[in-house]
Design a protein around this motif. Structure first.
Motif, PDB file in Angstrom:
ATOM      1  N   ALA A  79      41.669  78.576  -6.198  1.00 10.48           N
ATOM      2  CA  ALA A  79      42.113  79.178  -4.936  1.00 10.48           C
ATOM      3  C   ALA A  79      41.026  79.083  -3.882  1.00 10.48           C
ATOM      4  CB  ALA A  79      42.515  80.634  -5.169  1.00 10.48           C
ATOM      5  N   GLU A  80      39.778  79.296  -4.275  1.00  7.10           N
ATOM      6  CA  GLU A  80      38.667  79.190  -3.322  1.00  7.10           C
ATOM      7  C   GLU A  80      38.552  77.776  -2.774  1.00  7.10           C
ATOM      8  OE1 GLU A  80      35.304  80.457  -5.539  1.00  7.10           O
ATOM      9  OE2 GLU A  80      35.816  82.590  -5.468  1.00  7.10           O
ATOM     10  N   ARG A  81      38.703  76.780  -3.645  1.00  6.11           N
ATOM     11  CA  ARG A  81      38.589  75.387  -3.202  1.00  6.11           C
ATOM     12  C   ARG A  81      39.747  75.013  -2.274  1.00  6.11           C
ATOM     13  NH1 ARG A  81      36.074  71.441  -6.046  1.00  6.11           N
ATOM     14  NH2 ARG A  81      38.030  70.307  -6.451  1.00  6.11           N
ATOM     15  N   LEU A  82      40.939  75.517  -2.558  1.00  3.59           N
ATOM     16  CA  LEU A  82      42.090  75.196  -1.716  1.00  3.59           C
ATOM     17  C   LEU A  82      41.977  75.865  -0.343  1.00  3.59           C
ATOM     18  CD1 LEU A  82      45.021  75.398  -4.282  1.00  3.59           C
ATOM     19  CD2 LEU A  82      44.027  73.350  -3.273  1.00  3.59           C
ATOM     20  N   THR A  83      41.555  77.130  -0.330  1.00  5.93           N
ATOM     21  CA  THR A  83      41.431  77.820   0.955  1.00  5.93           C
ATOM     22  C   THR A  83      40.299  77.220   1.792  1.00  5.93           C
ATOM     23  OG1 THR A  83      40.081  79.530  -0.131  1.00  5.93           O
ATOM     24  CG2 THR A  83      42.423  79.985   0.162  1.00  5.93           C
ATOM     25  N   ASP A  84      39.291  76.648   1.125  1.00  9.08           N
ATOM     26  CA  ASP A  84      38.203  76.014   1.873  1.00  9.08           C
ATOM     27  C   ASP A  84      38.726  74.900   2.773  1.00  9.08           C
ATOM     28  OD1 ASP A  84      36.191  77.604   0.986  1.00  9.08           O
ATOM     29  OD2 ASP A  84      35.507  76.257  -0.592  1.00  9.08           O
ATOM     30  N   ILE A  85      39.625  74.066   2.228  1.00  9.46           N
ATOM     31  CA  ILE A  85      40.128  72.966   3.051  1.00  9.46           C
ATOM     32  C   ILE A  85      41.318  73.399   3.907  1.00  9.46           C
ATOM     33  CG2 ILE A  85      39.304  71.162   1.490  1.00  9.46           C
ATOM     34  CD1 ILE A  85      42.132  70.858   0.429  1.00  9.46           C
ATOM     35  N   ALA A  86      42.100  74.382   3.415  1.00  7.85           N
ATOM     36  CA  ALA A  86      43.277  74.818   4.180  1.00  7.85           C
ATOM     37  C   ALA A  86      42.885  75.640   5.396  1.00  7.85           C
ATOM     38  CB  ALA A  86      44.209  75.627   3.283  1.00  7.85           C
ATOM     39  N   GLU A  87      41.713  76.258   5.364  1.00  6.65           N
ATOM     40  CA  GLU A  87      41.265  77.093   6.479  1.00  6.65           C
ATOM     41  C   GLU A  87      40.089  76.473   7.226  1.00  6.65           C
ATOM     42  OE1 GLU A  87      40.472  80.924   4.862  1.00  6.65           O
ATOM     43  OE2 GLU A  87      42.559  81.295   4.281  1.00  6.65           O
TER      44      GLU A  87
ATOM     45  N   HIS B 281      36.720  61.350  -1.730  1.00 10.04           N
ATOM     46  CA  HIS B 281      38.137  61.052  -1.896  1.00 10.04           C
ATOM     47  C   HIS B 281      38.649  61.613  -3.222  1.00 10.04           C
ATOM     48  CE1 HIS B 281      41.904  58.880  -2.048  1.00 10.04           C
ATOM     49  NE2 HIS B 281      41.535  58.268  -3.155  1.00 10.04           N
ATOM     50  N   GLY B 282      37.883  61.408  -4.297  1.00  5.12           N
ATOM     51  CA  GLY B 282      38.303  61.897  -5.601  1.00  5.12           C
ATOM     52  C   GLY B 282      38.384  63.407  -5.647  1.00  5.12           C
ATOM     53  N   ASP B 283      37.481  64.085  -4.946  1.00  4.49           N
ATOM     54  CA  ASP B 283      37.497  65.539  -4.922  1.00  4.49           C
ATOM     55  C   ASP B 283      38.717  66.042  -4.168  1.00  4.49           C
ATOM     56  OD1 ASP B 283      36.588  68.123  -5.379  1.00  4.49           O
ATOM     57  OD2 ASP B 283      35.459  68.172  -3.513  1.00  4.49           O
ATOM     58  N   LEU B 284      39.089  65.368  -3.091  1.00  2.00           N
ATOM     59  CA  LEU B 284      40.287  65.757  -2.349  1.00  2.00           C
ATOM     60  C   LEU B 284      41.528  65.596  -3.225  1.00  2.00           C
ATOM     61  CD1 LEU B 284      41.660  66.642   0.247  1.00  2.00           C
ATOM     62  CD2 LEU B 284      41.689  64.258   0.985  1.00  2.00           C
ATOM     63  N   VAL B 285      41.602  64.482  -3.957  1.00  2.00           N
ATOM     64  CA  VAL B 285      42.731  64.266  -4.877  1.00  2.00           C
ATOM     65  C   VAL B 285      42.784  65.382  -5.908  1.00  2.00           C
ATOM     66  CG1 VAL B 285      43.651  62.750  -6.669  1.00  2.00           C
ATOM     67  CG2 VAL B 285      42.775  61.769  -4.544  1.00  2.00           C
ATOM     68  N   SER B 286      41.623  65.763  -6.414  1.00  2.00           N
ATOM     69  CA  SER B 286      41.564  66.833  -7.413  1.00  2.00           C
ATOM     70  C   SER B 286      42.079  68.142  -6.845  1.00  2.00           C
ATOM     71  CB  SER B 286      40.124  66.993  -7.904  1.00  2.00           C
ATOM     72  OG  SER B 286      40.040  67.994  -8.888  1.00  2.00           O
ATOM     73  N   ARG B 287      41.716  68.451  -5.611  1.00  2.00           N
ATOM     74  CA  ARG B 287      42.176  69.701  -4.996  1.00  2.00           C
ATOM     75  C   ARG B 287      43.679  69.680  -4.785  1.00  2.00           C
ATOM     76  NH1 ARG B 287      37.468  72.256  -1.238  1.00  2.00           N
ATOM     77  NH2 ARG B 287      35.707  71.146  -2.122  1.00  2.00           N
ATOM     78  N   LEU B 288      44.227  68.526  -4.450  1.00  2.00           N
ATOM     79  CA  LEU B 288      45.658  68.430  -4.177  1.00  2.00           C
ATOM     80  C   LEU B 288      46.496  68.427  -5.447  1.00  2.00           C
ATOM     81  CD1 LEU B 288      45.700  65.765  -1.314  1.00  2.00           C
ATOM     82  CD2 LEU B 288      45.694  68.251  -1.127  1.00  2.00           C
TER      83      LEU B 288
ATOM     84  N   ARG C 273      34.245  78.741 -12.246  1.00  2.00           N
ATOM     85  CA  ARG C 273      33.983  77.906 -11.079  1.00  2.00           C
ATOM     86  C   ARG C 273      33.350  76.577 -11.503  1.00  2.00           C
ATOM     87  NH1 ARG C 273      31.153  81.312  -8.624  1.00  2.00           N
ATOM     88  NH2 ARG C 273      32.821  82.304  -7.399  1.00  2.00           N
ATOM     89  N   ASP C 274      32.444  76.639 -12.481  1.00  2.00           N
ATOM     90  CA  ASP C 274      31.801  75.407 -12.971  1.00  2.00           C
ATOM     91  C   ASP C 274      32.817  74.481 -13.620  1.00  2.00           C
ATOM     92  OD1 ASP C 274      29.360  76.232 -12.069  1.00  2.00           O
ATOM     93  OD2 ASP C 274      28.623  76.926 -14.020  1.00  2.00           O
ATOM     94  N   VAL C 275      33.767  75.050 -14.368  1.00  2.00           N
ATOM     95  CA  VAL C 275      34.787  74.217 -15.019  1.00  2.00           C
ATOM     96  C   VAL C 275      35.601  73.466 -13.970  1.00  2.00           C
ATOM     97  CG1 VAL C 275      36.943  74.293 -16.333  1.00  2.00           C
ATOM     98  CG2 VAL C 275      34.960  75.565 -17.144  1.00  2.00           C
ATOM     99  N   VAL C 276      36.012  74.167 -12.917  1.00  2.00           N
ATOM    100  CA  VAL C 276      36.848  73.541 -11.883  1.00  2.00           C
ATOM    101  C   VAL C 276      36.066  72.481 -11.112  1.00  2.00           C
ATOM    102  CG1 VAL C 276      38.096  73.977  -9.734  1.00  2.00           C
ATOM    103  CG2 VAL C 276      38.371  75.531 -11.667  1.00  2.00           C
ATOM    104  N   THR C 277      34.855  72.808 -10.675  1.00  2.00           N
ATOM    105  CA  THR C 277      34.090  71.848  -9.875  1.00  2.00           C
ATOM    106  C   THR C 277      33.659  70.643 -10.705  1.00  2.00           C
ATOM    107  OG1 THR C 277      32.073  73.142 -10.300  1.00  2.00           O
ATOM    108  CG2 THR C 277      33.261  73.595  -8.268  1.00  2.00           C
ATOM    109  N   ARG C 278      33.277  70.875 -11.959  1.00  2.00           N
ATOM    110  CA  ARG C 278      32.836  69.748 -12.788  1.00  2.00           C
ATOM    111  C   ARG C 278      34.014  68.889 -13.237  1.00  2.00           C
ATOM    112  NH1 ARG C 278      27.839  72.644 -16.140  1.00  2.00           N
ATOM    113  NH2 ARG C 278      26.587  72.988 -14.250  1.00  2.00           N
ATOM    114  N   ALA C 279      35.181  69.497 -13.419  1.00  2.00           N
ATOM    115  CA  ALA C 279      36.379  68.696 -13.678  1.00  2.00           C
ATOM    116  C   ALA C 279      36.700  67.822 -12.468  1.00  2.00           C
ATOM    117  CB  ALA C 279      37.557  69.611 -14.011  1.00  2.00           C
ATOM    118  N   ALA C 280      36.519  68.386 -11.265  1.00  2.00           N
ATOM    119  CA  ALA C 280      36.724  67.593 -10.044  1.00  2.00           C
ATOM    120  C   ALA C 280      35.712  66.455  -9.964  1.00  2.00           C
ATOM    121  CB  ALA C 280      36.613  68.483  -8.812  1.00  2.00           C
ATOM    122  N   ASP C 281      34.448  66.725 -10.337  1.00  2.00           N
ATOM    123  CA  ASP C 281      33.431  65.666 -10.341  1.00  2.00           C
ATOM    124  C   ASP C 281      33.812  64.547 -11.310  1.00  2.00           C
ATOM    125  OD1 ASP C 281      31.922  67.028  -8.503  1.00  2.00           O
ATOM    126  OD2 ASP C 281      30.584  67.944  -9.979  1.00  2.00           O
ATOM    127  N   ALA C 282      34.355  64.932 -12.461  1.00  2.00           N
ATOM    128  CA  ALA C 282      34.749  63.924 -13.443  1.00  2.00           C
ATOM    129  C   ALA C 282      35.890  63.059 -12.913  1.00  2.00           C
ATOM    130  CB  ALA C 282      35.163  64.604 -14.756  1.00  2.00           C
TER     131      ALA C 282
END
Length: 549
Positions: free
Chosen positions: A309-317, A114-121, A188-197
């Protein structure tokens, strides 16, 4: 970069604003370079002149002031226009994402927290909308400035033009391109680890009571500290790479400047260029590298934009759970619901097995049974939010798979156990069901739901704000407001999923009685674990082992 190009149509929709911002950025850089060049020429000429009072001070001093004002105004205009276009792009990005996300809900990737989805949005969209301002625009402006100054050098100081052109091209193209390549993983690590946080924070807030009761709050805190440390390390790596690239740009600037001084002095000695012009050109060279410094600072953000952009297209596609037929059938006038030998599951053992059910138009049917036996899954299938693995579901004899989803949803209205009340007025919450409803229709729905008197007693009536999640009303009042919204819709079939959750028995009995009267003439299917009051339903069926009896 491929994922970033997915959004090129959205960027193109704001092309006028971005092109104007680019033009103003170009004017800003050109004015800065011209300011330094003119100042260098003016000061040197004034120092070397022997004309005394006859030396023309007015024109060059006026140019210095003019370039200063142009630079200030252009910089302000660039920020104003660029940020306006970016904010508009942000709105377009969110609209694009939600338009593609809604048909895919609930997401089939159950590993997505849930937190990762919020981060992507939120954070990922915010990272993406800066791509033009911090990277694409500065690069384009720098290339134009560097090319122009190279042309000026080719005219006034030909011996330095090639050296400057090569150093500047390397500074604005090669170094940033190299930085993008070597920093992709770090970005990529900055974005994914920020989402994890962010996910860790949300998990900690939502589960704080349980973590405290079970005595593992310290363990959760340690996990968050570890996540934050890994995020800090990723940001540190990205900053280190950016710093190395910035050093490379400064080294190239130094080479260009030192080489131009050497070649310029040789040209001065040969009499092919005079001193004031040489001084002006050298200061202009220094000023032009201001653009390359800005690019390097921006490329770090570009790498995070690419990762976002990669994370957004992953869920959008991601694959659609349900697809409309290429040639949809017309919605039948008959609203008879028929389920024949339906089997459905979520990848494991089926929750519905060989289920048969027929509900006639206007019939009120209750399906009871304990939680977790597939009652809600049945409503999911009726709304065609998922398709059964076996069997067929039809409406008026037409299989749901042959109908457009929009037609199905227009004929059915859902009141779930977690139907939301939004942080808005009562009127706005009701109009979700039918946006063209007038006040008479609103009051009629409220009366049918048994809550009109309560709303009339409020100071603002229909325009009363009810707070986020309906926190200003009781649970029973919230359920009745949601029921009024369902009744306001034009749907001929009402689906209710645990509608009395959170109500005491007295309120529960009152709710079913209200439903019996308010929904007369419409088909009603209620799934609940509550005891159904006698006389409020035409049929009461019990679900056991995925079957009805």
């Amino acid at each position: 970069m491929k994922s970033l190009l997915t959004f090129r149509a959205l960027f193109a929709s704001q092309s006028k604003g971005f092109l104007l911002a680019l033009l103003l950025s170009l004017i800003t850089l050109a004015a800065g370079v011209a300011l330094l060049g003119t100042s260098g020429w003016f000061i040197t000429s004034a120092a070397l002149t022997t004309a005394g009072l006859a030396f023309n001070l007015f024109v060059p001093s006026s140019l210095v002031r003019a370039f200063s004002f142009i630079r200030i105004l252009a910089r302000y205009g660039e920020r104003l226009v660029g940020h306006d276009a970016t904010l508009r792009l942000l709105a377009d990005l969110r609209g694009w994402l939600f338009a593609r996300l809604f048909p895919r809900l609930p997401l089939s990737d159950r590993s997505l927290r849930h937190g990762d989805l919020v981060s992507r949005l939120t954070a990922d969209v915010d990272a993406l909308d800066t791509a033009f301002l911090v990277a694409i625009g500065p690069v384009a402006a720098a290339v134009l400035i560097g090319g122009s100054l190279t042309g000026v050098l080719a005219w006034l100081l030909p011996s330095a033009a090639l050296l400057y052109g090569l150093c500047f091209a390397a500074a604005v193209l090669m170094v940033p391109a190299g930085l993008v390549l070597i920093s992709r993983r770090a970005g990529r690590d900055v974005v994914t680890r920020a989402a994890d946080a962010r996910a860790s924070v949300l998990d900690g807030i939502e589960g704080h009571a349980d973590l405290t009761v079970f005595g593992v709050l310290g363990l959760a805190q340690a996990g968050f500290v570890d996540t934050s440390k890994r995020l800090s390390q990723a940001k540190g790596r990205l900053a280190t790479l950016t710093g190395i690239a910035a050093f490379g740009v400064q080294a190239l600037a130094a080479i260009a400047l030192a080489g131009s001084i050497y070649l310029g002095l040789a040209a001065f000695s040969a009499g092919s260029v005079d001193g004031p012009v040489l001084a002006g050109l050298l200061l202009a060279i220094m000023g032009s590298f201001e653009a390359s410094n800005a690019i390097v600072r921006s490329v770090g953000k570009l790498t995070t934009s690419m990762a976002a952009a990669e994370r957004l297209t992953d869920i959008a596609e991601s694959p659609l759970r349900v697809v409309d037929p290429a040639m949809p059938a017309e919605l039948p006038a008959d609203t008879t619901i028929t389920l024949t030998d339906v089997t459905f599951g979520y990848g494991g053992p089926p929750v519905l097995s060989n289920l048969d059910l027929t509900v006639k138009p206007g019939e009120h049917v209750a399906i009871i049974g304990p939680s977790g036996i597939g009652k809600s899954s049945l409503l999911t299938l009726l709304l065609r939010l998922a398709d059964p693995q076996l069997g067929t579901i039809s409406l008026g004899g037409a299989p749901l798979a042959t109908l457009q989803q929009s037609d199905i949803h227009a004929s059915m209205a859902l009141l779930s156990q977690d139907s939301p009340l939004f942080n808005d007025t009562i009127r706005a919450n009701l109009l979700i069901a039918r946006e063209d409803a007038d006040d008479d229709a609103l009051w009629s729905a409220l009366t049918a739901a048994g809550i009109a008197d309560f709303v009339r007693a409020l100071p603002g009536g229909l325009d009363t704000l009810i707070g986020e999640g309906g926190r200003t009303v009781s649970t029973g009042q919230a359920r009745r407001l949601c029921l009024a919204r369902v009744l306001l819709s034009n749907a001929s079939i009402l689906l209710l999923d645990e509608p009395t959750t959170g109500l005491d028995r007295t309120a529960e009995l009152a709710f079913f009685e209200t439903l019996r009267v308010a929904a007369r003439g419409r088909t009603v299917i209620v799934v609940t674990h509550a005891a159904i009051p006698e006389g409020t339903m035409d049929r009461v069926l019990t679900m056991r082992n995925g079957m009805l009896g």
